[in-house]
Write a protein that holds these residues in place. Structure first.
Motif, PDB file in Angstrom:
ATOM      1  N   PHE A 227       0.837  -1.210   0.000  1.00 18.68           N
ATOM      2  CA  PHE A 227       0.000   0.000   0.000  1.00 18.68           C
ATOM      3  C   PHE A 227       0.867   1.254   0.000  1.00 18.68           C
ATOM      4  CE2 PHE A 227      -1.881   3.518   2.366  1.00 18.68           C
ATOM      5  CZ  PHE A 227      -2.970   3.793   1.551  1.00 18.68           C
ATOM      6  N   LEU A 228       1.878   1.283   0.844  1.00 18.61           N
ATOM      7  CA  LEU A 228       2.742   2.465   0.915  1.00 18.61           C
ATOM      8  C   LEU A 228       3.409   2.734  -0.423  1.00 18.61           C
ATOM      9  CD1 LEU A 228       4.182   4.718   2.465  1.00 18.61           C
ATOM     10  CD2 LEU A 228       5.891   3.032   3.182  1.00 18.61           C
ATOM     11  N   LYS A 229       4.009   1.680  -1.015  1.00 17.53           N
ATOM     12  CA  LYS A 229       4.713   1.869  -2.277  1.00 17.53           C
ATOM     13  C   LYS A 229       3.730   2.123  -3.426  1.00 17.53           C
ATOM     14  CE  LYS A 229       8.236   1.258   0.151  1.00 17.53           C
ATOM     15  NZ  LYS A 229       9.029   0.034   0.172  1.00 17.53           N
ATOM     16  N   VAL A 254      13.012  -0.119  -8.850  1.00 17.52           N
ATOM     17  CA  VAL A 254      14.409  -0.019  -9.301  1.00 17.52           C
ATOM     18  C   VAL A 254      15.223   0.826  -8.335  1.00 17.52           C
ATOM     19  CG1 VAL A 254      15.897   0.921 -11.111  1.00 17.52           C
ATOM     20  CG2 VAL A 254      13.868  -0.399 -11.730  1.00 17.52           C
ATOM     21  N   THR A 255      14.645   1.935  -7.877  1.00 14.73           N
ATOM     22  CA  THR A 255      15.356   2.801  -6.934  1.00 14.73           C
ATOM     23  C   THR A 255      15.677   2.070  -5.642  1.00 14.73           C
ATOM     24  OG1 THR A 255      14.254   4.772  -7.832  1.00 14.73           O
ATOM     25  CG2 THR A 255      15.226   4.968  -5.647  1.00 14.73           C
ATOM     26  N   GLU A 256      14.712   1.324  -5.126  1.00 14.31           N
ATOM     27  CA  GLU A 256      14.924   0.587  -3.877  1.00 14.31           C
ATOM     28  C   GLU A 256      16.055  -0.432  -4.010  1.00 14.31           C
ATOM     29  OE1 GLU A 256      11.530  -1.280  -2.276  1.00 14.31           O
ATOM     30  OE2 GLU A 256      10.557   0.584  -1.698  1.00 14.31           O
ATOM     31  N   VAL A 257      16.006  -1.230  -5.058  1.00 17.52           N
ATOM     32  CA  VAL A 257      17.002  -2.293  -5.219  1.00 17.52           C
ATOM     33  C   VAL A 257      18.395  -1.708  -5.434  1.00 17.52           C
ATOM     34  CG1 VAL A 257      17.732  -4.206  -6.682  1.00 17.52           C
ATOM     35  CG2 VAL A 257      15.332  -3.979  -6.037  1.00 17.52           C
ATOM     36  N   LEU A 258      18.508  -0.699  -6.279  1.00  9.83           N
ATOM     37  CA  LEU A 258      19.817  -0.097  -6.526  1.00  9.83           C
ATOM     38  C   LEU A 258      20.330   0.625  -5.282  1.00  9.83           C
ATOM     39  CD1 LEU A 258      19.430   1.310 -10.155  1.00  9.83           C
ATOM     40  CD2 LEU A 258      20.472  -0.837  -9.408  1.00  9.83           C
ATOM     41  N   ALA A 259      19.431   1.254  -4.545  1.00 10.37           N
ATOM     42  CA  ALA A 259      19.844   1.922  -3.304  1.00 10.37           C
ATOM     43  C   ALA A 259      20.337   0.906  -2.284  1.00 10.37           C
ATOM     44  CB  ALA A 259      18.679   2.727  -2.739  1.00 10.37           C
ATOM     45  N   ALA A 260      19.651  -0.227  -2.188  1.00 16.18           N
ATOM     46  CA  ALA A 260      20.076  -1.271  -1.244  1.00 16.18           C
ATOM     47  C   ALA A 260      21.439  -1.830  -1.621  1.00 16.18           C
ATOM     48  CB  ALA A 260      19.033  -2.390  -1.215  1.00 16.18           C
ATOM     49  N   ARG A 268      16.869   2.271   1.852  1.00 17.74           N
ATOM     50  CA  ARG A 268      16.127   2.094   0.603  1.00 17.74           C
ATOM     51  C   ARG A 268      14.803   2.836   0.634  1.00 17.74           C
ATOM     52  NH1 ARG A 268      14.980  -4.206   0.007  1.00 17.74           N
ATOM     53  NH2 ARG A 268      13.613  -3.426  -1.655  1.00 17.74           N
ATOM     54  N   ASP A 269      14.082   2.777   1.763  1.00 15.70           N
ATOM     55  CA  ASP A 269      12.813   3.488   1.856  1.00 15.70           C
ATOM     56  C   ASP A 269      13.027   4.992   1.928  1.00 15.70           C
ATOM     57  OD1 ASP A 269      11.325   1.180   1.757  1.00 15.70           O
ATOM     58  OD2 ASP A 269      11.230   0.943   3.927  1.00 15.70           O
ATOM     59  N   VAL A 270      14.085   5.401   2.595  1.00 15.62           N
ATOM     60  CA  VAL A 270      14.384   6.832   2.685  1.00 15.62           C
ATOM     61  C   VAL A 270      14.608   7.412   1.290  1.00 15.62           C
ATOM     62  CG1 VAL A 270      16.041   8.535   3.540  1.00 15.62           C
ATOM     63  CG2 VAL A 270      15.375   6.613   4.991  1.00 15.62           C
ATOM     64  N   ILE A 271      15.347   6.689   0.481  1.00 14.42           N
ATOM     65  CA  ILE A 271      15.657   7.175  -0.865  1.00 14.42           C
ATOM     66  C   ILE A 271      14.415   7.184  -1.746  1.00 14.42           C
ATOM     67  CG2 ILE A 271      16.972   6.647  -2.959  1.00 14.42           C
ATOM     68  CD1 ILE A 271      19.195   5.619  -1.129  1.00 14.42           C
ATOM     69  N   SER A 272      13.569   6.157  -1.644  1.00 13.20           N
ATOM     70  CA  SER A 272      12.354   6.129  -2.467  1.00 13.20           C
ATOM     71  C   SER A 272      11.392   7.242  -2.053  1.00 13.20           C
ATOM     72  CB  SER A 272      11.669   4.763  -2.375  1.00 13.20           C
ATOM     73  OG  SER A 272      11.266   4.482  -1.047  1.00 13.20           O
ATOM     74  N   MET A 273      11.308   7.536  -0.750  1.00 13.37           N
ATOM     75  CA  MET A 273      10.470   8.642  -0.305  1.00 13.37           C
ATOM     76  C   MET A 273      11.081   9.978  -0.726  1.00 13.37           C
ATOM     77  SD  MET A 273       7.852   7.256   1.004  1.00 13.37           S
ATOM     78  CE  MET A 273       8.103   5.832  -0.054  1.00 13.37           C
ATOM     79  N   GLY A 274      12.409  10.038  -0.750  1.00 13.24           N
ATOM     80  CA  GLY A 274      13.073  11.239  -1.241  1.00 13.24           C
ATOM     81  C   GLY A 274      12.750  11.486  -2.707  1.00 13.24           C
ATOM     82  N   LEU A 275      12.644  10.394  -3.474  1.00 10.48           N
ATOM     83  CA  LEU A 275      12.257  10.502  -4.877  1.00 10.48           C
ATOM     84  C   LEU A 275      10.873  11.128  -4.991  1.00 10.48           C
ATOM     85  CD1 LEU A 275      12.676   9.783  -7.904  1.00 10.48           C
ATOM     86  CD2 LEU A 275      11.660   7.557  -7.400  1.00 10.48           C
ATOM     87  N   LEU A 276       9.960  10.735  -4.114  1.00  7.44           N
ATOM     88  CA  LEU A 276       8.612  11.299  -4.110  1.00  7.44           C
ATOM     89  C   LEU A 276       8.665  12.810  -3.899  1.00  7.44           C
ATOM     90  CD1 LEU A 276       5.505  11.253  -3.901  1.00  7.44           C
ATOM     91  CD2 LEU A 276       5.782  10.674  -1.491  1.00  7.44           C
TER      92      LEU A 276
END
Length: 297
Positions: A227-229, A254-260, A268-276
């Motif tokens: 739900f979050l993603k 893709v962002t999550e996996v590459l960030a990890a 990984r979640d911090v970076i994906s939320m930063g993308l938002l």
């Protein structure tokens, strides 16, 4: 380079699961104006239903997929009829009433999942899981991941064509754009609501089953994470466009996996939320969204 390509493929597979959820969630959100926070629970129930069918009936793992779709669709329709349809009929209901109702549904459904699973993670037996893989050069894609990618592409394309080329699909868009004019044109809103709810629930349940088969770890966190993603994917990709929701899901995966891989799994979640945040600042309507959709929302 081979490591990057492998992780890119992994990100596309993960993002495809997010995309399927996001397309279903976004369909309901954009066309009915319903922010249903309980849809993560639909995904969990879909995964649990798929597991139950495989375990109880002794059928092959592919049967878990239609079972999850059916479970998600049925739960979605029942929830809509019980928790949301009465609010649509009451003019005095506030704009927050559906959200509050969906929170209550979320808690109830999560409690149901706890009862069904005895509050324990659910696993498939190893002999029940897909074991095949496809090798493309230095990249290996698991069978279930490839299926997820293919389903995400087909469902997104099919739903987009349906909404823009089919008469009933255009009726769905008409109800979301100008409900009163749509009614005057002969559109039956209840048929639109039921059809939209069924399709959205089925797609969300499907995403839960695919993630459950991929990770072999079905918990309450499965639906909550989707739900979050999925919600972020809809905003990033563009409100009101199924292609945007799918694109947003792919970008987040893709962002999550590459960030990890290249930064830290903890971030990984911090970076994906930063993308938002970055996309909202640069393009508030999302990548494929329009300002008109924001005004309608």
């Amino acid at each position: 380079m081979s490591l990057f390509l492998q992780q890119l493929a992994n990100g596309v597979a993960l993002g495809s699961a997010y995309a399927i959820f996001a397309v279903g969630f976004g369909l309901l959100f954009a066309n009915l104006g319903l922010l249903n926070v309980a849809m993560g629970s639909f995904a969990t129930i879909g995964a649990v239903a798929g597991h139950w069918v495989v375990e109880s009936w002794g059928v092959p793992w592919p049967v878990a997929i239609p079972a999850a779709c059916l479970a998600g669709a049925v739960v979605g329709l029942v929830v809509d009829r019980v928790a949301f349809e009465p609010l649509r009929r009451r003019r005095e209901a506030s704009a927050l009433s559906p959200i509050i109702s969906s929170i209550a549904v979320w808690i109830i459904l999560d409690g149901l999942v706890v009862l069904l699973t005895d509050a324990q993670p659910v696993y498939f037996r190893l002999d029940e899981l897909p074991t095949g893989a496809v090798r493309l050069g230095s990249v290996t894609v698991a069978q279930i991941e490839l299926l997820t990618i293919v389903l995400a592409a087909l469902l997104t394309a099919g739903l987009y064509v349906f909404l823009h080329r089919n008469a009933f699909g255009m009726a769905i868009r008409a109800v979301s754009y100008r409900p009163r004019s749509a009614v005057l044109s002969g559109v039956r809103p209840q048929s639109v609501i039921i059809a939209t709810t069924l399709v959205a629930g089925a797609m969300v349940g499907l995403s839960g089953a695919l993630v459950g088969l991929t990770s072999n770890n079905i918990t309450l966190g499965l639906g909550q994470g989707l739900f979050l993603k999925g919600f972020v994917a809809v905003i990033v990709g563009g409100y009101g466009d199924v292609r945007g929701a799918a694109l947003g899901g792919l970008l987040i995966g893709v962002t999550e996996v590459l960030a990890a891989q290249y930064v830290s799994n903890s971030f990984r979640d911090v970076i994906s939320m930063g993308l938002l945040i970055v996309i909202l600042v640069l393009r508030p309507q999302g990548i494929l969204g329009s300002r008109e959709a924001i005004v309608r929302a």
